[in-house]
Design a protein around this motif. Sequence first.
Motif, PDB file in Angstrom:
ATOM      1  N   PHE A 178       0.808  -1.263  -0.097  1.00  0.00           N
ATOM      2  CA  PHE A 178      -0.152  -0.125  -0.027  1.00  0.00           C
ATOM      3  C   PHE A 178       0.933   1.398   0.146  1.00  0.00           C
ATOM      4  O   PHE A 178       2.047   1.272   0.565  1.00  0.00           O
ATOM      5  CB  PHE A 178      -0.860   0.129   1.376  1.00  0.00           C
ATOM      6  CG  PHE A 178      -1.756  -1.358   1.301  1.00  0.00           C
ATOM      7  CD1 PHE A 178      -3.264  -1.367   0.528  1.00  0.00           C
ATOM      8  CD2 PHE A 178      -1.249  -2.300   2.130  1.00  0.00           C
ATOM      9  CE1 PHE A 178      -3.808  -2.518   0.914  1.00  0.00           C
ATOM     10  CE2 PHE A 178      -2.132  -3.326   2.032  1.00  0.00           C
ATOM     11  CZ  PHE A 178      -3.284  -3.529   1.547  1.00  0.00           C
ATOM     12  N   ALA A 179       0.561   2.006  -0.684  1.00  0.00           N
ATOM     13  CA  ALA A 179       1.022   3.465  -0.747  1.00  0.00           C
ATOM     14  C   ALA A 179       0.564   4.525   0.477  1.00  0.00           C
ATOM     15  O   ALA A 179      -0.600   4.545   0.512  1.00  0.00           O
ATOM     16  CB  ALA A 179       1.031   4.252  -2.058  1.00  0.00           C
ATOM     17  N   SER A 180       1.546   4.788   1.259  1.00  0.00           N
ATOM     18  CA  SER A 180       1.076   5.696   2.500  1.00  0.00           C
ATOM     19  C   SER A 180       2.016   6.754   2.742  1.00  0.00           C
ATOM     20  O   SER A 180       2.884   6.846   3.620  1.00  0.00           O
ATOM     21  CB  SER A 180       0.856   4.673   3.529  1.00  0.00           C
ATOM     22  OG  SER A 180       0.735   5.586   4.518  1.00  0.00           O
ATOM     23  N   PRO A 181       2.205   7.926   1.886  1.00  0.00           N
ATOM     24  CA  PRO A 181       3.283   8.810   2.066  1.00  0.00           C
ATOM     25  C   PRO A 181       3.025   9.489   3.222  1.00  0.00           C
ATOM     26  O   PRO A 181       2.002   9.718   3.814  1.00  0.00           O
ATOM     27  CB  PRO A 181       2.880   9.945   0.750  1.00  0.00           C
ATOM     28  CG  PRO A 181       2.139   9.130  -0.248  1.00  0.00           C
ATOM     29  CD  PRO A 181       1.394   8.049   0.657  1.00  0.00           C
ATOM     30  N   LEU A 182       4.210  10.003   3.795  1.00  0.00           N
ATOM     31  CA  LEU A 182       4.417  10.951   4.897  1.00  0.00           C
ATOM     32  C   LEU A 182       4.273  12.396   4.496  1.00  0.00           C
ATOM     33  O   LEU A 182       4.794  12.664   3.524  1.00  0.00           O
ATOM     34  CB  LEU A 182       5.652  10.598   5.719  1.00  0.00           C
ATOM     35  CG  LEU A 182       6.114   9.122   6.297  1.00  0.00           C
ATOM     36  CD1 LEU A 182       7.525   9.173   7.021  1.00  0.00           C
ATOM     37  CD2 LEU A 182       4.997   8.865   7.193  1.00  0.00           C
ATOM     38  N   GLY A 183       3.675  13.009   5.353  1.00  0.00           N
ATOM     39  CA  GLY A 183       3.506  14.680   5.255  1.00  0.00           C
ATOM     40  C   GLY A 183       1.907  14.933   5.356  1.00  0.00           C
ATOM     41  O   GLY A 183       1.297  14.466   5.903  1.00  0.00           O
ATOM     42  N   PRO A 184       2.161  16.211   4.720  1.00  0.00           N
ATOM     43  CA  PRO A 184       2.900  16.966   4.030  1.00  0.00           C
ATOM     44  C   PRO A 184       4.011  17.896   4.614  1.00  0.00           C
ATOM     45  O   PRO A 184       3.778  18.082   5.864  1.00  0.00           O
ATOM     46  CB  PRO A 184       2.150  18.048   3.086  1.00  0.00           C
ATOM     47  CG  PRO A 184       0.954  18.264   3.991  1.00  0.00           C
ATOM     48  CD  PRO A 184       0.758  17.091   5.053  1.00  0.00           C
ATOM     49  N   PHE A 185       5.022  18.054   4.029  1.00  0.00           N
ATOM     50  CA  PHE A 185       5.813  19.460   4.391  1.00  0.00           C
ATOM     51  C   PHE A 185       5.846  20.440   3.267  1.00  0.00           C
ATOM     52  O   PHE A 185       5.509  20.018   2.057  1.00  0.00           O
ATOM     53  CB  PHE A 185       7.417  18.738   4.680  1.00  0.00           C
ATOM     54  CG  PHE A 185       8.202  18.362   3.699  1.00  0.00           C
ATOM     55  CD1 PHE A 185       8.943  19.372   3.090  1.00  0.00           C
ATOM     56  CD2 PHE A 185       8.075  17.180   3.142  1.00  0.00           C
ATOM     57  CE1 PHE A 185       9.526  19.002   1.945  1.00  0.00           C
ATOM     58  CE2 PHE A 185       8.786  16.672   2.226  1.00  0.00           C
ATOM     59  CZ  PHE A 185       9.749  17.618   1.331  1.00  0.00           C
ATOM     60  N   TYR A 186       6.149  21.659   3.865  1.00  0.00           N
ATOM     61  CA  TYR A 186       6.072  22.839   2.899  1.00  0.00           C
ATOM     62  C   TYR A 186       7.183  23.518   2.645  1.00  0.00           C
ATOM     63  O   TYR A 186       8.258  23.780   3.323  1.00  0.00           O
ATOM     64  CB  TYR A 186       5.170  23.698   3.600  1.00  0.00           C
ATOM     65  CG  TYR A 186       3.684  23.102   3.750  1.00  0.00           C
ATOM     66  CD1 TYR A 186       2.633  23.342   2.625  1.00  0.00           C
ATOM     67  CD2 TYR A 186       3.441  22.614   4.991  1.00  0.00           C
ATOM     68  CE1 TYR A 186       1.623  22.786   2.969  1.00  0.00           C
ATOM     69  CE2 TYR A 186       2.275  21.842   5.120  1.00  0.00           C
ATOM     70  CZ  TYR A 186       1.216  22.146   3.970  1.00  0.00           C
ATOM     71  OH  TYR A 186       0.085  21.496   4.346  1.00  0.00           O
ATOM     72  N   ARG A 187       7.515  23.762   1.359  1.00  0.00           N
ATOM     73  CA  ARG A 187       8.897  24.374   0.635  1.00  0.00           C
ATOM     74  C   ARG A 187       8.234  25.482  -0.188  1.00  0.00           C
ATOM     75  O   ARG A 187       7.684  25.160  -1.285  1.00  0.00           O
ATOM     76  CB  ARG A 187       9.506  23.638   0.245  1.00  0.00           C
ATOM     77  CG  ARG A 187      10.913  24.275  -0.379  1.00  0.00           C
ATOM     78  CD  ARG A 187      12.029  23.337  -0.548  1.00  0.00           C
ATOM     79  NE  ARG A 187      13.067  23.937  -1.466  1.00  0.00           N
ATOM     80  CZ  ARG A 187      13.217  24.163  -2.538  1.00  0.00           C
ATOM     81  NH1 ARG A 187      12.308  23.771  -3.549  1.00  0.00           N
ATOM     82  NH2 ARG A 187      14.070  24.877  -3.229  1.00  0.00           N
ATOM     83  N   LYS A 188       8.669  26.727   0.107  1.00  0.00           N
ATOM     84  CA  LYS A 188       8.154  27.837  -0.637  1.00  0.00           C
ATOM     85  C   LYS A 188       6.612  27.855  -1.284  1.00  0.00           C
ATOM     86  O   LYS A 188       6.269  27.646  -2.393  1.00  0.00           O
ATOM     87  CB  LYS A 188       9.064  27.918  -2.053  1.00  0.00           C
ATOM     88  CG  LYS A 188      10.483  28.281  -1.703  1.00  0.00           C
ATOM     89  CD  LYS A 188      11.167  28.217  -2.912  1.00  0.00           C
ATOM     90  CE  LYS A 188      12.553  28.753  -2.810  1.00  0.00           C
ATOM     91  NZ  LYS A 188      13.624  28.848  -3.888  1.00  0.00           N
ATOM     92  N   ALA A 189       5.752  27.820  -0.314  1.00  0.00           N
ATOM     93  CA  ALA A 189       4.041  27.428  -0.497  1.00  0.00           C
ATOM     94  C   ALA A 189       4.009  26.308  -1.297  1.00  0.00           C
ATOM     95  O   ALA A 189       2.551  26.418  -1.662  1.00  0.00           O
ATOM     96  CB  ALA A 189       3.690  28.908  -1.208  1.00  0.00           C
TER      97      ALA A 189
END
Length: 270
Positions: A47-58
């Motif tokens: 299963f795909a289960s990405p971590l995040g989100p994190f932000y960079r330049k909006a």
Amino acid sequence: MSSLLPIALRFDAAYSPAAVAPLSPSIEFNDRLTSLYALAQRSRYVFASPLGPFYRKARHYHVPRFVYFGPHTSDESLRLAFHAGFDSADLRGTLALLHFVERLALTPDLGQGLNLSFFPLADITGLLRGESQQLAGHSWIDPKVSELELLAGDVRSRAYHGFVRIESTDSDDDVISIRLRGHSADALGLELLSSHDIAPWDVRWESGPVDTAPADGPLSLSDDLPFRPFELTIGLPSAWSVELHREAVTTILKNFIQRYRGFHAYAQHL
């Protein structure tokens, strides 16, 4: 949305793989990541289960994560995490780990009672900037890098039994290096891997101090965890091709998982 971004790295809440527009120098990575997200949608075990989100330049990004749940997985199941891509300038380990997860989705034959998490790329910001952050030596206790902060949170919440790190070595010789670290390193020893599991490649066994927690990587969080995990680092020769990285990683990881699964099952009955 800028067309200059590797869009495969910035899935929204649905992280639809149809939105990918891979660009150099990460064309193969984007293609394989997109393909694996699509494959995971059809898999019964991966299963795909990405971590995040994190932000960079909006803009927001996720750390790719794929989870394998074998048949009859439970809270007591063996939990392992596999990390690669701490140096975005070298994606060979990343591509090898993606290939392994792809094979796992197509032929999930590792057995029951396994809970495995795969993180093929840690240095997302480095890949976006075209300048590696060199994350391998960073502590995860109070990370200043968004990707490591997410990975550290995952470690604290999941309480893994062990970690496997894939990296390239600085050595010019044609030998795979294996390093075992952590409180339980001496007790585990060759229960984790033997030379037969590395064959047909030559191997160099390395060891580190076991009385103190390492200052880098997930083991730096050992004091925050309910028990002391181990970390196994597989160092592949820097001169090896993408294809050879892929072949070696696939062979070694499969042998390691099967061996340690047997050891873990045996230890539970002692």
